[in-house]
Design a protein around this motif. Structure first.
Motif, PDB file in Angstrom:
ATOM      1  N   MET A  14      20.371  87.893  28.714  1.00 19.26           N
ATOM      2  CA  MET A  14      21.552  87.574  29.527  1.00 19.26           C
ATOM      3  C   MET A  14      21.463  88.235  30.906  1.00 19.26           C
ATOM      4  N   TRP A  15      21.018  89.473  30.960  1.00 22.39           N
ATOM      5  CA  TRP A  15      20.886  90.208  32.218  1.00 22.39           C
ATOM      6  C   TRP A  15      19.914  89.506  33.151  1.00 22.39           C
ATOM      7  N   ARG A  16      18.772  89.126  32.631  1.00 21.38           N
ATOM      8  CA  ARG A  16      17.767  88.499  33.487  1.00 21.38           C
ATOM      9  C   ARG A  16      18.204  87.107  33.937  1.00 21.38           C
ATOM     10  N   TYR A  43      21.292  86.259  34.518  1.00 14.10           N
ATOM     11  CA  TYR A  43      22.276  86.568  35.560  1.00 14.10           C
ATOM     12  C   TYR A  43      21.579  87.044  36.838  1.00 14.10           C
ATOM     13  N   PHE A  44      20.611  87.939  36.680  1.00 14.42           N
ATOM     14  CA  PHE A  44      19.913  88.505  37.835  1.00 14.42           C
ATOM     15  C   PHE A  44      19.239  87.413  38.654  1.00 14.42           C
ATOM     16  N   PHE A  45      18.485  86.552  38.004  1.00 10.29           N
ATOM     17  CA  PHE A  45      17.759  85.526  38.738  1.00 10.29           C
ATOM     18  C   PHE A  45      18.700  84.443  39.276  1.00 10.29           C
ATOM     19  N   LEU A  46      19.774  84.175  38.570  1.00 10.40           N
ATOM     20  CA  LEU A  46      20.751  83.217  39.068  1.00 10.40           C
ATOM     21  C   LEU A  46      21.422  83.717  40.346  1.00 10.40           C
ATOM     22  N   THR A  47      21.835  84.977  40.337  1.00  3.79           N
ATOM     23  CA  THR A  47      22.557  85.521  41.486  1.00  3.79           C
ATOM     24  C   THR A  47      21.629  85.940  42.620  1.00  3.79           C
ATOM     25  N   SER A  48      20.343  86.094  42.328  1.00  3.92           N
ATOM     26  CA  SER A  48      19.426  86.483  43.396  1.00  3.92           C
ATOM     27  C   SER A  48      18.791  85.276  44.057  1.00  3.92           C
ATOM     28  N   GLY A  49      19.235  84.088  43.680  1.00  2.00           N
ATOM     29  CA  GLY A  49      18.730  82.889  44.334  1.00  2.00           C
ATOM     30  C   GLY A  49      17.448  82.360  43.758  1.00  2.00           C
ATOM     31  N   PHE A  70      15.162  97.070  37.220  1.00  2.00           N
ATOM     32  CA  PHE A  70      14.743  98.210  36.399  1.00  2.00           C
ATOM     33  C   PHE A  70      15.953  98.996  35.884  1.00  2.00           C
ATOM     34  N   LEU A  71      16.879  99.344  36.783  1.00  2.00           N
ATOM     35  CA  LEU A  71      18.059 100.122  36.376  1.00  2.00           C
ATOM     36  C   LEU A  71      18.929  99.343  35.390  1.00  2.00           C
ATOM     37  N   GLY A  72      19.030  98.039  35.590  1.00  2.00           N
ATOM     38  CA  GLY A  72      19.762  97.202  34.639  1.00  2.00           C
ATOM     39  C   GLY A  72      19.137  97.238  33.262  1.00  2.00           C
ATOM     40  N   ASP A  73      17.806  97.192  33.207  1.00  2.00           N
ATOM     41  CA  ASP A  73      17.109  97.273  31.921  1.00  2.00           C
ATOM     42  C   ASP A  73      17.390  98.602  31.227  1.00  2.00           C
ATOM     43  N   VAL A  74      17.284  99.690  31.967  1.00  2.00           N
ATOM     44  CA  VAL A  74      17.525 101.009  31.374  1.00  2.00           C
ATOM     45  C   VAL A  74      18.956 101.105  30.859  1.00  2.00           C
ATOM     46  N   LEU A  75      19.904 100.620  31.644  1.00  2.00           N
ATOM     47  CA  LEU A  75      21.299 100.613  31.210  1.00  2.00           C
ATOM     48  C   LEU A  75      21.457  99.793  29.921  1.00  2.00           C
ATOM     49  N   ILE A  76      20.777  98.685  29.854  1.00  2.00           N
ATOM     50  CA  ILE A  76      20.833  97.841  28.654  1.00  2.00           C
ATOM     51  C   ILE A  76      20.210  98.543  27.454  1.00  2.00           C
TER      52      ILE A  76
END
Length: 140
Positions: free
Chosen positions: A127-129, A131-137, A16-22
């Protein structure tokens, strides 16, 4: 079990915070593009437009929630994620246009700025999502 729930909530909060920042990053980049990279003019316009766009961004978060973009329980494929993001960005764009042009409280009618913000946000969100799903396993 409690640690698992806490981790799950933390991950949703980060998403959520990543989305708002974006949203705000896309808005600032759109201002720069719209003002031909004149930083002084872009920041002057920022102060005029930020309240209207902040209201719209709150609505975007609600629409993202309705579109199930904060569900991290079940990962969808990259193709489905892209499709869902595009459809959601089209919806937020259409609703934003209606609100900016129909609601009399908004004195701005940011045609180009809104379009640039949506395009930049869509790319950055994708790109954020990824990255998020890649790094969160959860990489599908």
């Amino acid at each position: 079990m409690s640690a698992m729930i806490t981790l799950h909530r933390a991950r949703k909060t980060i998403l959520f915070l990543g989305d708002v920042l974006i949203f705000y990053t896309a808005f600032l980049l759109a201002l720069l593009v719209r003002n031909t990279f004149n930083i002084e003019r872009a920041f002057r316009n920022f102060s005029l437009d930020v309240a209207g766009f902040s209201s719209i961004f709150i609505l975007w978060v609600v629409i993202f929630y309705i579109a199930d973009l904060y569900s991290i329980e079940r990962f969808i494929s990259e193709e489905r994620l892209a499709e869902r993001l595009v459809k959601t960005m089209i919806a937020v764009g259409a609703i934003s246009v209606v609100i900016f042009y129909v609601v009399p409280a908004f004195i701005i009618t940011p045609k180009t700025l809104l379009l640039f913000t949506i395009i930049i946000a869509a790319f950055l969100l994708w790109m954020w999502r990824k990255y998020f799903f890649l790094t969160s396993g959860k990489n599908g």
